[in-house]
Write a protein that holds these residues in place. Structure first.
Motif, PDB file in Angstrom:
ATOM      1  N   ALA A  11       0.364   7.662 -10.319  1.00  0.00           N
ATOM      2  CA  ALA A  11       0.746   6.250 -10.355  1.00  0.00           C
ATOM      3  C   ALA A  11       2.228   6.078 -10.012  1.00  0.00           C
ATOM      4  O   ALA A  11       2.610   5.115  -9.329  1.00  0.00           O
ATOM      5  N   ASP A  23       0.830  -1.195   0.000  1.00  0.00           N
ATOM      6  CA  ASP A  23       0.000   0.000   0.000  1.00  0.00           C
ATOM      7  C   ASP A  23       0.872   1.256   0.000  1.00  0.00           C
ATOM      8  O   ASP A  23       2.007   1.246   0.486  1.00  0.00           O
ATOM      9  N   SER A  24       0.309   2.318  -0.536  1.00  0.00           N
ATOM     10  CA  SER A  24       0.972   3.622  -0.542  1.00  0.00           C
ATOM     11  C   SER A  24       0.077   4.616   0.204  1.00  0.00           C
ATOM     12  O   SER A  24      -1.141   4.611   0.025  1.00  0.00           O
ATOM     13  N   THR A  61      -3.722   0.388  -8.365  1.00  0.00           N
ATOM     14  CA  THR A  61      -3.700   1.768  -8.851  1.00  0.00           C
ATOM     15  C   THR A  61      -2.942   1.868 -10.171  1.00  0.00           C
ATOM     16  O   THR A  61      -3.375   2.564 -11.104  1.00  0.00           O
ATOM     17  N   THR A  76       2.684   6.474  -6.309  1.00  0.00           N
ATOM     18  CA  THR A  76       2.131   5.282  -5.664  1.00  0.00           C
ATOM     19  C   THR A  76       3.090   4.110  -5.790  1.00  0.00           C
ATOM     20  O   THR A  76       3.312   3.349  -4.843  1.00  0.00           O
ATOM     21  N   TRP A  77       3.661   3.951  -6.983  1.00  0.00           N
ATOM     22  CA  TRP A  77       4.611   2.860  -7.240  1.00  0.00           C
ATOM     23  C   TRP A  77       5.863   3.013  -6.385  1.00  0.00           C
ATOM     24  O   TRP A  77       6.373   2.043  -5.820  1.00  0.00           O
ATOM     25  N   ALA A 116      -0.957  -0.211  -4.419  1.00  0.00           N
ATOM     26  CA  ALA A 116      -0.046   0.246  -5.470  1.00  0.00           C
ATOM     27  C   ALA A 116      -0.289  -0.472  -6.798  1.00  0.00           C
ATOM     28  O   ALA A 116      -0.415   0.164  -7.846  1.00  0.00           O
ATOM     29  N   VAL A 130      -3.777   3.709  -0.745  1.00  0.00           N
ATOM     30  CA  VAL A 130      -4.233   2.996  -1.945  1.00  0.00           C
ATOM     31  C   VAL A 130      -3.321   1.801  -2.188  1.00  0.00           C
ATOM     32  O   VAL A 130      -2.169   1.770  -1.738  1.00  0.00           O
ATOM     33  N   VAL A 165      -5.200   0.489 -13.007  1.00  0.00           N
ATOM     34  CA  VAL A 165      -6.306   1.403 -13.342  1.00  0.00           C
ATOM     35  C   VAL A 165      -5.782   2.628 -14.096  1.00  0.00           C
ATOM     36  O   VAL A 165      -6.352   3.043 -15.113  1.00  0.00           O
ATOM     37  N   VAL A 166      -4.695   3.202 -13.618  1.00  0.00           N
ATOM     38  CA  VAL A 166      -4.139   4.395 -14.261  1.00  0.00           C
ATOM     39  C   VAL A 166      -3.661   4.074 -15.671  1.00  0.00           C
ATOM     40  O   VAL A 166      -3.875   4.863 -16.606  1.00  0.00           O
TER      41      VAL A 166
END
Length: 455
Positions: free
Chosen positions: A138, A74-75, A98, A141-142, A95, A93, A101-102
């Motif tokens: 993204a 998670d991020s 997300t 998040t990554w 990772a 969220v 989806v992005v």
């Protein structure tokens, strides 16, 4: 009458066509002709595939980075600092989800861009901005997946504004100078000269406001040399700008080594401006800490951007400036003194840029160091080109470059899997990509860089 005949009946040998250009994004251009039903003439339509190709490249990168090489965990994004009056909850969220989806959303945007260009329609700027925001979200998040430290969004934005202040002042000076017809490559020298003089004057007087005024004078002095050689003596403007940058770097380095460093307490200990919190506005979540808890130099920057934009496009002065930069001969015929207009506006551009130099010593670092601008003037010049010689767009471009510079610091704190060497290159890679790829066919003022000789 054939297409090669002009309105006066003279055969020009060139088909009478109307060319439309879509320069909305990066890529290549193709063209085709179709008849104009109203006039019977052929119309050449140039399709720019820059935006869809650029979108496709970023979508491919997202697919590899966020899906194939996606990271589990998670991020967390922190939206408030502990000192904020209004506290917002953290956002967490997944990772990998997300990233997927992005990437899908980016692929949809890319398809939409291809369809719009195919239908001879422009790709709107907001679509490009949306794709950039998605990719950035993204990426953060990554990077933060499974990390113990959350991404501090307010801190990331505050740092972006701080690093962008000199770039924005330099971009405003560049816009004015180039709009009036003089290429201002000397932004780097104007920033460095402003930083040096601001440090010395503020250290001696212990008054940062006097240092700020002195910085404007120093920037104008560098611009005076540029204007004198470029306008009066018709020397190549780019060469003069480069030489001025080298001259100011050498002069400030010499004075720093021989004078400032030997008496730093008296000559290189300037007081810094305190931060001023704007009541109510400074307590707005995210926006408040970013924009309204700043020093007086940042607030002057807001005024400068608004003033340059309004004056350039809504005043008689701005009309004259743009006329001189686009068609100096026509401006001369209506009574405008072209070279005088250029001279005084180049000095004004240097004074505005000098404020940006003062930010290094009076708002950020707190002392002068050798070559402390570190190429900020060249990045500001790139922001002018990327912003298509428009004050608002140039400001947004400068903020983008500032964000890229600040991102390396933020990711270093989080513990990024991206090599630190790449993050150090990021602002300059973005600059090259923006100027060479995104701008493409952008056209500056027609007479920019061309000396005017009254006939």
């Amino acid at each position: 009458m054939s297409d090669s005949m002009n309105s006066s009946g003279i055969d020009t040998g060139v088909p009478d066509v109307t060319r439309t250009l879509d320069s909305s994004g990066p890529g290549t251009a193709t063209q085709h002709e179709h008849p104009d039903s109203s006039s019977g003439l052929a119309t050449t339509v140039v399709k720019s595939w820059k935006a869809p190709i650029g979108f496709a490249v970023f979508t491919l990168i997202a697919l590899v980075l966020f899906v194939i090489l996606g990271r589990d965990g998670d991020s967390t994004f922190s939206l408030s600092a502990d000192s904020d009056l209004i506290q917002l909850p953290d956002i967490t969220v997944a990772a990998r989800l997300t990233g997927i989806v992005v990437t899908v959303l980016m692929a949809v945007i890319t398809v939409v861009a291809f369809l719009r260009v195919r239908a001879d329609r422009r790709v709107p700027l907001w679509l490009t901005a949306l794709l950039g925001v998605l990719f950035l979200f993204a990426f953060l998040t990554w990077v933060d997946a499974g990390a113990s430290l959350p991404v501090q969004v307010p801190g990331l934005l505050v740092g972006t504004v701080s690093l962008s202040v000199p770039l924005i002042f330099g971009a405003m000076g560049g816009v004015i100078s180039e709009r009036v017809g003089v290429v201002n490559v000397a932004i780097e020298g104007q920033l460095l000269g402003g930083a040096f003089v601001a440090a010395v004057v503020a250290s001696i007087t212990q008054q940062p406001l006097l240092g700020l005024v002195a910085a404007a004078i120093a920037g104008a002095a560098v611009s005076f040399v540029l204007a004198a050689f470029a306008i009066k003596y018709l020397v190549d403007q780019v060469i003069v700008g480069v030489v001025l940058n080298v001259l100011v770097i050498g002069l400030t380095n010499f004075l720093y080594s021989q004078v400032l460093s030997k008496n730093a307490e008296l000559l290189n200990s300037p007081p810094r401006f305190d931060r001023i919190n704007i009541p109510i506005l400074s307590e707005i979540p995210i926006i408040g800490p970013t924009l309204f808890r700043q020093t007086i130099i940042v607030y002057l920057m807001y005024i400068a951007v608004a003033a340059v934009y309004f004056a350039l496009f809504h005043t008689k002065w701005g009309l004259r400036v743009r006329a001189v930069g686009e068609h100096p001969q026509a401006a001369d015929t209506v009574g405008i003194n072209v070279n005088s207009t250029r001279f005084w506006n180049v000095l004004l551009a240097g004074a505005i840029t000098g404020f940006g130099g003062a930010y290094f010593t009076l708002g950020s670092v707190g002392a002068f160091n050798k070559e402390m601008t570190a190429g900020a003037g060249y990045i500001a010049l790139a922001a002018v080109i990327f912003g298509q010689w428009d004050p608002i767009r140039a400001t947004l471009a400068a903020l983008l470059f500032g964000f890229a510079s600040n991102l390396q610091n933020a990711l270093g704190i989080i513990g990024s899997p991206v090599p630190s060497e790449f993050m150090l290159m990021l602002p300059y890679l973005l600059t090259i990509f923006a100027v060479a790829g995104l701008v493409g066919r952008s056209r500056g003022p027609a007479a920019s860089g061309r000396p005017y000789i009254k006939s």
